[in-house]
Design an enzyme around this catalytic site. Structure first.
Site, mmCIF file in Angstrom:
data_model
loop_
_atom_site.group_PDB
_atom_site.id
_atom_site.type_symbol
_atom_site.label_atom_id
_atom_site.label_comp_id
_atom_site.label_asym_id
_atom_site.label_seq_id
_atom_site.Cartn_x
_atom_site.Cartn_y
_atom_site.Cartn_z
ATOM 1 N N CYS A 116 -1.771 98.765 -14.089
ATOM 2 C CA CYS A 116 -2.325 97.723 -13.730
ATOM 3 C C CYS A 116 -2.632 97.603 -14.845
ATOM 4 O O CYS A 116 -1.769 97.461 -15.953
ATOM 5 C CB CYS A 116 -3.782 97.729 -12.439
ATOM 6 S SG CYS A 116 -4.434 95.740 -12.722
ATOM 7 N N HIS A 117 -4.257 97.910 -15.647
ATOM 8 C CA HIS A 117 -4.577 97.282 -16.380
ATOM 9 C C HIS A 117 -4.378 98.411 -17.787
ATOM 10 O O HIS A 117 -4.688 98.297 -18.602
ATOM 11 C CB HIS A 117 -5.734 96.623 -17.195
ATOM 12 C CG HIS A 117 -5.271 95.051 -16.645
ATOM 13 N ND1 HIS A 117 -5.312 94.840 -15.472
ATOM 14 C CD2 HIS A 117 -5.869 94.213 -17.715
ATOM 15 C CE1 HIS A 117 -5.659 93.446 -15.533
ATOM 16 N NE2 HIS A 117 -5.971 92.731 -16.995
#
Length: 185
Positions: A116-117
């Protein structure tokens, strides 16, 4: 809160090795807890590492205790690291000790797994350049500007670097992480 403290001496003796899981406020719940339990199920000792030994809350308020401060964590002690997403990576990348741990693990060719991030930490640690990876689409431009080749796949492995896009990719992400840990010297 689930207690993730110390394990018994017998459990530590049969551990296949330690894997760090980075934690900070606003972590994505599933991206911490699913790998943590899957790694334990496979016999690895998980160590939550934060900027300090403290309790951090997820995006939804679920607490987790960092067992070790990044300033005390040494790459030599771990087989790899999990960098979960949420907004935590934006906080994690502001700590030189977090970036050093990730960079040191990468340079030692140990497993560095980001979802993800989490790619923000890779970029700030200076290890995205020249790699093929994926992330949540919202940070694609950040990773491209950091010199990475970004692709839209559920999991991408480039050497010791393993990346995925989002919680739906966790089954593939965990399989690839466990496979890489088993193949590690």
């Amino acid at each position: 809160m689930i207690e993730i403290g110390t394990r018994s001496a017998k459990e530590v003796l049969v551990s296949k090795g330690k894997v760090a899981i980075l934690v900070e406020n606003d972590y994505q719940d599933q991206e911490v807890w699913v790998p943590l339990y899957r790694l334990r199920e496979e016999g690895y000792e998980t160590v939550t590492v934060g900027p300090s030994v403290a309790t951090y809350k997820s995006k939804y308020g679920y607490p987790i205790q960092a067992q070790t401060a990044a300033t005390e964590a040494r790459a030599e002690d771990f087989l790899g690291v999990i960098i979960p997403g949420g907004w935590a990576p934006d906080r994690l990348r502001q700590h030189a000790s977090i970036l050093k741990l990730v960079r040191d693990l990468f340079e030692k060719r140990k497993v560095v797994a980001s979802i993800c991030h989490g790619g923000w930490v890779l970029a700030s640690a200076g290890i995205a350049k020249g790699t093929r990876l994926t992330s949540y689409v919202a940070i694609k431009d950040d990773l491209v500007h950091a010199g990475a080749e970004w692709v839209d796949q559920e999991v991408v492995k480039d050497g010791c670097l393993i990346t995925s896009r989002k919680p739906d990719d966790l089954p593939a992400f965990c399989r690839e992480v466990i496979k890489a840990l088993k193949e590690a010297p």
